[in-house]
Write a protein that holds these residues in place. Structure first.
Motif, PDB file in Angstrom:
ATOM      1  N   LEU A   4       0.825  -1.202   0.000  1.00 35.66           N
ATOM      2  CA  LEU A   4       0.000   0.000   0.000  1.00 35.66           C
ATOM      3  C   LEU A   4       0.870   1.267   0.000  1.00 35.66           C
ATOM      4  O   LEU A   4       0.526   2.255  -0.653  1.00 35.66           O
ATOM      5  CB  LEU A   4      -0.943   0.003   1.202  1.00 35.66           C
ATOM      6  CG  LEU A   4      -2.066  -1.044   1.165  1.00 35.66           C
ATOM      7  CD1 LEU A   4      -2.854  -1.006   2.463  1.00 35.66           C
ATOM      8  CD2 LEU A   4      -2.984  -0.787  -0.007  1.00 35.66           C
ATOM      9  N   LYS A   7       2.162   1.700  -3.489  1.00 37.95           N
ATOM     10  CA  LYS A   7       1.078   2.129  -4.363  1.00 37.95           C
ATOM     11  C   LYS A   7       0.809   3.632  -4.175  1.00 37.95           C
ATOM     12  O   LYS A   7       0.602   4.363  -5.150  1.00 37.95           O
ATOM     13  CB  LYS A   7      -0.172   1.305  -4.046  1.00 37.95           C
ATOM     14  CG  LYS A   7      -1.273   1.431  -5.036  1.00 37.95           C
ATOM     15  CD  LYS A   7      -2.396   0.469  -4.685  1.00 37.95           C
ATOM     16  CE  LYS A   7      -3.481   0.522  -5.707  1.00 37.95           C
ATOM     17  NZ  LYS A   7      -4.589  -0.368  -5.371  1.00 37.95           N
ATOM     18  N   ARG A   8       0.839   4.088  -2.934  1.00 43.33           N
ATOM     19  CA  ARG A   8       0.601   5.491  -2.635  1.00 43.33           C
ATOM     20  C   ARG A   8       1.701   6.370  -3.274  1.00 43.33           C
ATOM     21  O   ARG A   8       1.413   7.405  -3.857  1.00 43.33           O
ATOM     22  CB  ARG A   8       0.585   5.696  -1.125  1.00 43.33           C
ATOM     23  CG  ARG A   8       0.142   7.084  -0.740  1.00 43.33           C
ATOM     24  CD  ARG A   8       0.088   7.286   0.753  1.00 43.33           C
ATOM     25  NE  ARG A   8      -0.937   6.420   1.342  1.00 43.33           N
ATOM     26  CZ  ARG A   8      -1.076   6.184   2.638  1.00 43.33           C
ATOM     27  NH1 ARG A   8      -0.234   6.745   3.477  1.00 43.33           N
ATOM     28  NH2 ARG A   8      -2.023   5.412   3.087  1.00 43.33           N
ATOM     29  N   TYR A   9       2.964   5.936  -3.173  1.00 42.69           N
ATOM     30  CA  TYR A   9       4.065   6.689  -3.789  1.00 42.69           C
ATOM     31  C   TYR A   9       3.956   6.699  -5.309  1.00 42.69           C
ATOM     32  O   TYR A   9       4.279   7.682  -5.956  1.00 42.69           O
ATOM     33  CB  TYR A   9       5.427   6.114  -3.369  1.00 42.69           C
ATOM     34  CG  TYR A   9       5.790   6.473  -1.948  1.00 42.69           C
ATOM     35  CD1 TYR A   9       5.923   7.802  -1.555  1.00 42.69           C
ATOM     36  CD2 TYR A   9       6.007   5.490  -1.012  1.00 42.69           C
ATOM     37  CE1 TYR A   9       6.256   8.127  -0.259  1.00 42.69           C
ATOM     38  CE2 TYR A   9       6.338   5.800   0.284  1.00 42.69           C
ATOM     39  CZ  TYR A   9       6.461   7.125   0.663  1.00 42.69           C
ATOM     40  OH  TYR A   9       6.792   7.439   1.935  1.00 42.69           O
ATOM     41  N   TYR A  11       1.132   6.597  -7.077  1.00 42.51           N
ATOM     42  CA  TYR A  11       0.093   7.568  -7.440  1.00 42.51           C
ATOM     43  C   TYR A  11       0.584   9.006  -7.254  1.00 42.51           C
ATOM     44  O   TYR A  11       0.286   9.891  -8.057  1.00 42.51           O
ATOM     45  CB  TYR A  11      -1.184   7.344  -6.615  1.00 42.51           C
ATOM     46  CG  TYR A  11      -1.955   6.121  -7.028  1.00 42.51           C
ATOM     47  CD1 TYR A  11      -2.228   5.867  -8.374  1.00 42.51           C
ATOM     48  CD2 TYR A  11      -2.422   5.210  -6.084  1.00 42.51           C
ATOM     49  CE1 TYR A  11      -2.932   4.737  -8.755  1.00 42.51           C
ATOM     50  CE2 TYR A  11      -3.128   4.086  -6.459  1.00 42.51           C
ATOM     51  CZ  TYR A  11      -3.372   3.861  -7.800  1.00 42.51           C
ATOM     52  OH  TYR A  11      -4.061   2.747  -8.180  1.00 42.51           O
TER      53      TYR A  11
END
Length: 132
Positions: A4, A7-9, A11
């Motif tokens: 997660l 994934k955040r980085y 985006y």
């Protein structure tokens, strides 16, 4: 959990890329205006500098002897003191190594203290004026 965060980085990276594409730098012209008296002052300064004979300023003599040794002393001095101009002058029968181009005796004396560490026979003098 780690997935997660990655994934955040990812985006965040994509969002930054698209926002940076739309960023625009400022464009325009720069105009510099100066007083016409500045050009006159520069010309006047050039005239003053040409009238002032730099050979009549104070100098330091660090060597007096033959040409071969004068060249050695000059190169030795130039390797240690890069910011001071050095010249070899011939006055019958010896070559002399003169350094510096000092306006005041205080300035010359400051350099003389430094120079005397390497060249103990150094001294300050004013070169004779050239005959026109």
């Amino acid at each position: 959990m780690r997935f997660l965060a990655k994934k955040r980085y990812f985006y965040l990276l994509i969002l930054t890329f698209f926002l940076a594409e739309n960023a625009v730098a400022q464009e325009g012209e720069i105009s510099i205006s100066k007083d016409p008296k500045i050009d006159k002052l520069l010309e006047f300064q050039k005239e003053i500098n040409q009238e002032t004979d730099n050979d009549n300023r104070l100098k330091i003599q660090i060597f007096n002897g033959n040409l071969r040794n004068a060249e050695k002393v000059k190169s030795q001095f130039e390797s240690k003191y890069v910011d001071i101009p050095t010249t070899i002058k011939f006055e019958t029968p010896n070559y002399k190594v003169w350094v510096g181009n000092f306006r005041t005796s205080l300035e010359a004396e400051r350099y003389l203290i430094e120079v005397k560490e390497t060249f103990p026979n150094a001294f300050i003098f004013t070169p004779p004026k050239k005959k026109k």
